[in-house]
Motif scaffolding. Structure first.
Motif, PDB file in Angstrom:
ATOM      1  N   THR A 240      -4.307  -9.740   2.033  1.00  0.00           N
ATOM      2  CA  THR A 240      -4.882  -8.391   1.944  1.00  0.00           C
ATOM      3  C   THR A 240      -6.207  -8.403   1.190  1.00  0.00           C
TER       4      THR A 240
ATOM      5  N   ARG B 217       5.174 -12.152  -1.608  1.00  0.00           N
ATOM      6  CA  ARG B 217       4.207 -11.138  -2.002  1.00  0.00           C
ATOM      7  C   ARG B 217       2.864 -11.790  -2.341  1.00  0.00           C
TER       8      ARG B 217
ATOM      9  N   GLU C 260       4.331   3.222   5.076  1.00  0.00           N
ATOM     10  CA  GLU C 260       3.694   3.158   3.763  1.00  0.00           C
ATOM     11  C   GLU C 260       3.529   1.699   3.358  1.00  0.00           C
TER      12      GLU C 260
ATOM     13  N   LYS D 146       1.580   2.058  -7.319  1.00  0.00           N
ATOM     14  CA  LYS D 146       1.570   1.286  -6.086  1.00  0.00           C
ATOM     15  C   LYS D 146       0.250   1.471  -5.338  1.00  0.00           C
ATOM     16  N   ILE D 147      -0.217   0.352  -4.786  1.00  0.00           N
ATOM     17  CA  ILE D 147      -1.404   0.376  -3.939  1.00  0.00           C
ATOM     18  C   ILE D 147      -0.939   0.188  -2.495  1.00  0.00           C
ATOM     19  N   PHE D 148      -1.391   1.074  -1.651  1.00  0.00           N
ATOM     20  CA  PHE D 148      -1.039   1.034  -0.233  1.00  0.00           C
ATOM     21  C   PHE D 148      -2.273   0.636   0.572  1.00  0.00           C
TER      22      PHE D 148
ATOM     23  N   ASN E 234       2.609  -1.431   1.548  1.00  0.00           N
ATOM     24  CA  ASN E 234       2.096  -2.017   0.312  1.00  0.00           C
ATOM     25  C   ASN E 234       2.485  -3.498   0.348  1.00  0.00           C
TER      26      ASN E 234
ATOM     27  N   SER F 256      -0.702 -10.789  -0.899  1.00  0.00           N
ATOM     28  CA  SER F 256      -1.805 -10.428  -1.804  1.00  0.00           C
ATOM     29  C   SER F 256      -3.079 -11.169  -1.431  1.00  0.00           C
TER      30      SER F 256
ATOM     31  N   ALA G 239      -7.654   0.049   0.682  1.00  0.00           N
ATOM     32  CA  ALA G 239      -6.559   0.345  -0.242  1.00  0.00           C
ATOM     33  C   ALA G 239      -6.630   1.807  -0.659  1.00  0.00           C
TER      34      ALA G 239
ATOM     35  N   GLU H 222       6.268  -4.101   0.843  1.00  0.00           N
ATOM     36  CA  GLU H 222       6.756  -3.709   2.174  1.00  0.00           C
ATOM     37  C   GLU H 222       6.274  -4.685   3.249  1.00  0.00           C
TER      38      GLU H 222
ATOM     39  N   GLN I  33      -4.142   4.976  -3.079  1.00  0.00           N
ATOM     40  CA  GLN I  33      -2.964   5.333  -3.864  1.00  0.00           C
ATOM     41  C   GLN I  33      -2.529   6.723  -3.459  1.00  0.00           C
TER      42      GLN I  33
END
Length: 155
Positions: free
Chosen positions: A68, A61, A47, A88-90, A49, A65, A79, A52, A81
């Motif tokens: 991604t 992070r 999962e 959270k956006i995966f 995100n 960001s 992306a 992770e 959800q």
């Protein structure tokens, strides 16, 4: 100063770079180290995100960001959800992202196979000495990176 040893390291790194270029798919050439390893992390994690991926790669992070965002623009990842979790956006790989992931993995396996054939000709004690040296040298380099405000990637 051991100039000969430092020259040998430089030659080693140059040859690894040449081998990487010769053995990788042309499509990997358009991506930098961080981008390819972010693609690999997304492919490896259940999962993925930002949090992770950052933990998996041992980077901030904020760095993930930025990466991604660029990978989304290039349509290498998408992306999404999960139902019941709109906070959270995966991320998942697109078809192109899966292709890059697979090509990176093929290159990694080729590298392991190729260099294992060389290393196995040495006795265990010699290999252990080299491992100890490289572990200490990598720790030294990681500290230099941190001291200069950089981020250390773990893989």
């Amino acid at each position: 100063m051991n100039t000969n040893l430092m020259n040998l390291f430089a030659k080693y790194m140059e040859k690894q770079e040449i081998l990487s270029r010769l053995t990788e798919n042309e499509k990997l050439h358009g991506y930098n180290y961080s981008e390819i390893h972010t693609i690999a992390a997304i492919g490896d994690l259940a999962e993925p995100n930002v949090t992770e991926i950052a933990g998996y790669m041992n980077v901030t992070r904020g760095a993930i960001s930025k990466i991604t965002k660029k990978l989304l623009e290039q349509k290498v990842i998408e992306a999404y959800q999960m139902d019941g979790n709109r906070q959270k956006i995966f991320f998942r790989l697109t078809e192109e992202g899966r292709f890059l992931y697979d090509e990176h993995e093929k290159r990694h396996q080729l590298w392991l196979k190729r260099d294992h054939a060389f290393i196995k000709q040495f006795d265990k004690e010699t290999v252990k000495e080299v491992e100890d040296f490289m572990t200490a040298f990598n720790q030294y380099l990681e500290q230099q990176i941190i001291d200069l405000g950089g981020t250390v990637y773990e893989n």
